[in-house]
Enzyme design. Structure first.
Site, short mmCIF file in Angstrom:
data_model
loop_
_atom_site.label_atom_id
_atom_site.label_comp_id
_atom_site.label_asym_id
_atom_site.label_seq_id
_atom_site.Cartn_x
_atom_site.Cartn_y
_atom_site.Cartn_z
N GLU A 143 0.94 -1.38 -0.01
CA GLU A 143 0.15 0.08 -0.09
C GLU A 143 0.86 1.12 -0.14
OE1 GLU A 143 -3.59 2.30 2.77
OE2 GLU A 143 -2.01 0.56 3.73
N GLU A 240 -11.48 2.79 6.85
CA GLU A 240 -10.31 3.03 7.59
C GLU A 240 -10.32 4.67 8.15
OE1 GLU A 240 -5.78 1.29 7.90
OE2 GLU A 240 -6.22 2.63 6.21
#
Length: 262
Positions: A143, A240
């Site tokens: 990521e 998130e």
């Protein structure tokens, strides 16, 4: 319509971690993710998943000493043995939890470290991780993370992540597209989603710039959710973000999408 997963590290902090599974299910989530499950026995976490009827979508491999500021080990020379030990532990947890994706954090190399050496270590560790994960039927994710939140983080851009994925050349390695991080670093979200969708394994959302609910800030999430449908994205969308108040009170943005999937 997108399938939304609650990030239980950031959401539902009103209750202890193991109680957050029930809270998420009560609000209509069918999947969950978290940063790290390792403070609790894997069987205890699995019991909460089963009781709530939830899927564990994602968690991170061990990232070093989080309290002291470490944010991953994969691109840190000299930490290879610790990285492999952590990967083995994560795979054991993933098998117990039925989780099919693991996020491997690159880390924040020391300013004195050679970037070429860090990249070589990163590639080797990712190739090893993807091979080990493939034997478990698990996909490894990497990521790009913005350097405002994580200074000196090794992986920051989508094209950088895709180039690394291509160089490793493993089918069990994909990119985790966090819209919050991407918007801060480079923007052009719709174009990047269209360009890379085939190699995106997971999507995450949060409002920009403050990382609150997705209906706050500068990103047009309804447009992007419809785009994900248009592109045929079948994975999960991880929530998130840091709620501005109590988690449940801030879920108004989610309710229309949950109704559309019923």
């Amino acid at each position: 319509m997108p399938r939304f997963a609650a990030n239980l590290t950031l959401l539902y902090q009103e209750v202890p971690f193991l109680d957050r599974f029930r809270e998420a299910a009560s609000d209509g989530f069918r999947g969950v993710e978290c940063l790290f499950p390792y403070d609790h026995p894997a069987q205890a976490v699995r019991a909460r998943l089963d009781d709530a009827g939830l899927t564990q979508v994602l968690f991170n491999t061990p990232a070093g000493d989080w309290a002291s500021g470490e944010r991953g080990l994969a691109a840190l020379p000299g930490r290879e043995a610790q990285f492999r030990d952590g990967l083995e532990r994560a795979l054991d947890y993933a098998d117990t939890l039925g989780c099919r994706q693991l996020h491997v954090m690159a880390g924040c190399p020391d300013a004195s470290a050679s970037l070429e050496r860090c990249r070589a270590v990163y590639l080797d560790n990712l190739a090893y991780a993807a091979a080990q994960a493939a034997a478990h039927g698990i996909t490894i994710l990497i990521e790009p993370i913005n350097p405002r939140d994580f200074p000196r983080y090794f992986l920051t851009r989508q094209d950088q992540a895709q180039a690394i994925r291509h160089e490793v050349g493993a089918s069990h390695l994909k990119v985790q597209f966090d819209i919050y991080h991407c918007q801060i670093v480079e923007g052009d979200l719709a174009v990047k989603l269209r360009q890379h969708i085939a190699n995106i394994g997971h999507v995450q959302v949060a409002g920009v710039p403050a990382r609150h609910e997705p209906d706050t800030g500068e990103v047009n999430y309804p447009f992007l959710f419809r785009l994900l449908d248009e592109l045929g994205y079948a994975g999960w969308v991880g929530c998130e973000y840091r709620p501005q108040g109590a988690t449940r009170e801030g879920l108004g943005w989610l309710k229309p999408w949950l109704r559309a999937t019923r």
